[in-house]
Design a protein around this motif. Structure first.
Motif, PDB file in Angstrom:
ATOM      1  N   VAL A  30       0.975  -1.401  -0.119  1.00 44.25           N
ATOM      2  CA  VAL A  30       0.083  -0.070  -0.005  1.00 44.25           C
ATOM      3  C   VAL A  30       0.859   1.356  -0.170  1.00 44.25           C
ATOM      4  N   CYS A  31       2.025   1.236   0.610  1.00 45.22           N
ATOM      5  CA  CYS A  31       2.884   2.484   0.798  1.00 45.22           C
ATOM      6  C   CYS A  31       3.533   2.635  -0.466  1.00 45.22           C
ATOM      7  N   TRP A  32       3.927   1.423  -1.095  1.00 44.59           N
ATOM      8  CA  TRP A  32       4.355   1.458  -2.634  1.00 44.59           C
ATOM      9  C   TRP A  32       3.436   2.262  -3.435  1.00 44.59           C
ATOM     10  N   ARG A  33       2.317   1.451  -3.640  1.00 47.01           N
ATOM     11  CA  ARG A  33       1.001   2.373  -4.357  1.00 47.01           C
ATOM     12  C   ARG A  33       0.667   3.624  -4.118  1.00 47.01           C
ATOM     13  N   ARG A  34       0.981   4.050  -3.038  1.00 55.11           N
ATOM     14  CA  ARG A  34       0.558   5.257  -2.437  1.00 55.11           C
ATOM     15  C   ARG A  34       1.696   6.213  -2.251  1.00 55.11           C
ATOM     16  N   ALA A  35       2.837   5.951  -2.738  1.00 51.92           N
ATOM     17  CA  ALA A  35       4.058   6.693  -2.367  1.00 51.92           C
ATOM     18  C   ALA A  35       3.773   8.190  -2.633  1.00 51.92           C
ATOM     19  N   GLU A  36       3.441   8.533  -3.665  1.00 47.28           N
ATOM     20  CA  GLU A  36       3.128   9.926  -4.063  1.00 47.28           C
ATOM     21  C   GLU A  36       2.216  10.667  -3.085  1.00 47.28           C
ATOM     22  N   ASP A  37       1.348   9.943  -2.236  1.00 46.25           N
ATOM     23  CA  ASP A  37       0.485  10.593  -1.193  1.00 46.25           C
ATOM     24  C   ASP A  37       0.941  10.473   0.108  1.00 46.25           C
ATOM     25  N   LEU A  38       2.196   9.929   0.556  1.00 41.89           N
ATOM     26  CA  LEU A  38       2.605   9.796   1.534  1.00 41.89           C
ATOM     27  C   LEU A  38       2.681  11.094   2.324  1.00 41.89           C
ATOM     28  N   PRO A  39       2.507  11.250   3.536  1.00 46.23           N
ATOM     29  CA  PRO A  39       2.488  12.554   4.296  1.00 46.23           C
ATOM     30  C   PRO A  39       4.156  12.787   4.530  1.00 46.23           C
ATOM     31  N   GLU A  40       4.341  13.955   4.961  1.00 50.41           N
ATOM     32  CA  GLU A  40       5.828  14.286   5.311  1.00 50.41           C
ATOM     33  C   GLU A  40       6.414  13.347   6.300  1.00 50.41           C
ATOM     34  N   GLU A  41       5.590  13.125   7.310  1.00 50.74           N
ATOM     35  CA  GLU A  41       5.934  12.124   8.360  1.00 50.74           C
ATOM     36  C   GLU A  41       4.995  10.833   8.091  1.00 50.74           C
ATOM     37  N   PRO A  42       5.675   9.861   7.430  1.00 47.33           N
ATOM     38  CA  PRO A  42       4.914   8.893   6.936  1.00 47.33           C
ATOM     39  C   PRO A  42       4.627   7.634   7.841  1.00 47.33           C
ATOM     40  N   LEU A  43       5.111   7.603   8.904  1.00 48.23           N
ATOM     41  CA  LEU A  43       4.833   6.440   9.901  1.00 48.23           C
ATOM     42  C   LEU A  43       3.753   6.482  10.807  1.00 48.23           C
ATOM     43  N   PRO A  44       2.989   7.463  11.183  1.00 49.15           N
ATOM     44  CA  PRO A  44       1.807   7.314  11.625  1.00 49.15           C
ATOM     45  C   PRO A  44       0.790   6.926  10.659  1.00 49.15           C
ATOM     46  N   TRP A  45       0.806   7.445   9.314  1.00 51.77           N
ATOM     47  CA  TRP A  45       0.134   7.032   8.229  1.00 51.77           C
ATOM     48  C   TRP A  45       0.210   5.516   7.876  1.00 51.77           C
ATOM     49  N   ALA A  46       1.596   5.015   7.995  1.00 50.07           N
ATOM     50  CA  ALA A  46       1.731   3.647   8.040  1.00 50.07           C
ATOM     51  C   ALA A  46       1.071   2.871   9.064  1.00 50.07           C
ATOM     52  N   TYR A  47       0.868   3.301  10.125  1.00 45.74           N
ATOM     53  CA  TYR A  47       0.542   2.654  11.163  1.00 45.74           C
ATOM     54  C   TYR A  47      -1.041   2.297  10.938  1.00 45.74           C
ATOM     55  N   ALA A  48      -1.706   3.467  10.493  1.00 43.31           N
ATOM     56  CA  ALA A  48      -3.113   3.455  10.060  1.00 43.31           C
ATOM     57  C   ALA A  48      -3.209   2.137   9.146  1.00 43.31           C
ATOM     58  N   VAL A  49      -2.554   2.294   8.209  1.00 43.14           N
ATOM     59  CA  VAL A  49      -2.534   1.289   6.906  1.00 43.14           C
ATOM     60  C   VAL A  49      -2.385  -0.101   7.468  1.00 43.14           C
ATOM     61  N   ALA A  50      -1.544  -0.404   8.420  1.00 47.62           N
ATOM     62  CA  ALA A  50      -0.872  -1.467   9.033  1.00 47.62           C
ATOM     63  C   ALA A  50      -2.202  -1.868   9.848  1.00 47.62           C
TER      64      ALA A  50
END
Length: 170
Positions: A42-62
């Motif tokens: 998902v992070c790869w697919r949405r790499a262009e949409d990742l926020p400046e600080e991607p870890l909290p966003w990635a936690y939500a995805v996980a």
């Protein structure tokens, strides 16, 4: 502006271990690795949409990927429980009337119904499988259900199917 690949290569190394620890505290090791892989996809697919600080966003995805994996595991457990409840020498339940009625439908209609009833896909998911719009899938599914119900009535069988509604909207 960074390409998707550049953005992903920039953030991925900093995500993997924190996500692995996050998932390890919530599930078994095999599921954690599967969910980590899905999260990174998902992070790869949405790499262009990742926020400046991607870890909290990635936690939500996980967290969402883990919930999906847990729902899939519960569905598998229900199927296993039903299979275990049958006598060992019993054949899987067959419904000759259903198969007879399905055989009278066009192959495309029968496939729509199988995807809906047996695979428990929503019209939107069926659309993805068949390469049609969600609206077309919904309309075709409604028509196929009606045809099947009519055919079952003609041969004196009851229409209907058992389905799980967990996590589904139709």
């Amino acid at each position: 502006m960074q390409s998707r690949r550049e953005r992903f290569e920039e953030v991925a190394p900093g995500l993997i271990e924190p996500l692995r620890r996050f998932l390890a505290r919530r599930t078994d090791p095999a599921t954690a690795e599967d969910v980590l892989a899905e999260t990174m996809l998902v992070c790869w697919r949405r790499a262009e949409d990742l926020p400046e600080e991607p870890l909290p966003w990635a936690y939500a995805v996980a967290r969402n990927c883990l919930r999906n994996a847990e729902r899939a595991a519960r569905r598998q457990q229900r199927v296993a429980a039903r299979l275990m409840a049958q006598p060992a020498d019993a054949e899987p339940p067959e419904d000759p009337a259903l198969h007879e009625a399905l055989d009278t439908l066009r192959p495309e209609e029968a496939e729509l119904l199988r995807l809906w009833a047996w695979e428990q896909l929503t019209p939107a998911e069926i659309a993805l499988v068949l390469g049609i719009t969600p609206n077309a899938a919904s309309i075709r599914l409604t028509r196929a259900k009606q045809k099947l119900a009519d055919r079952l009535r003609k041969i004196g069988a009851r229409a209907g199917h058992e389905e799980s509604r967990e996590g589904r909207r139709s």
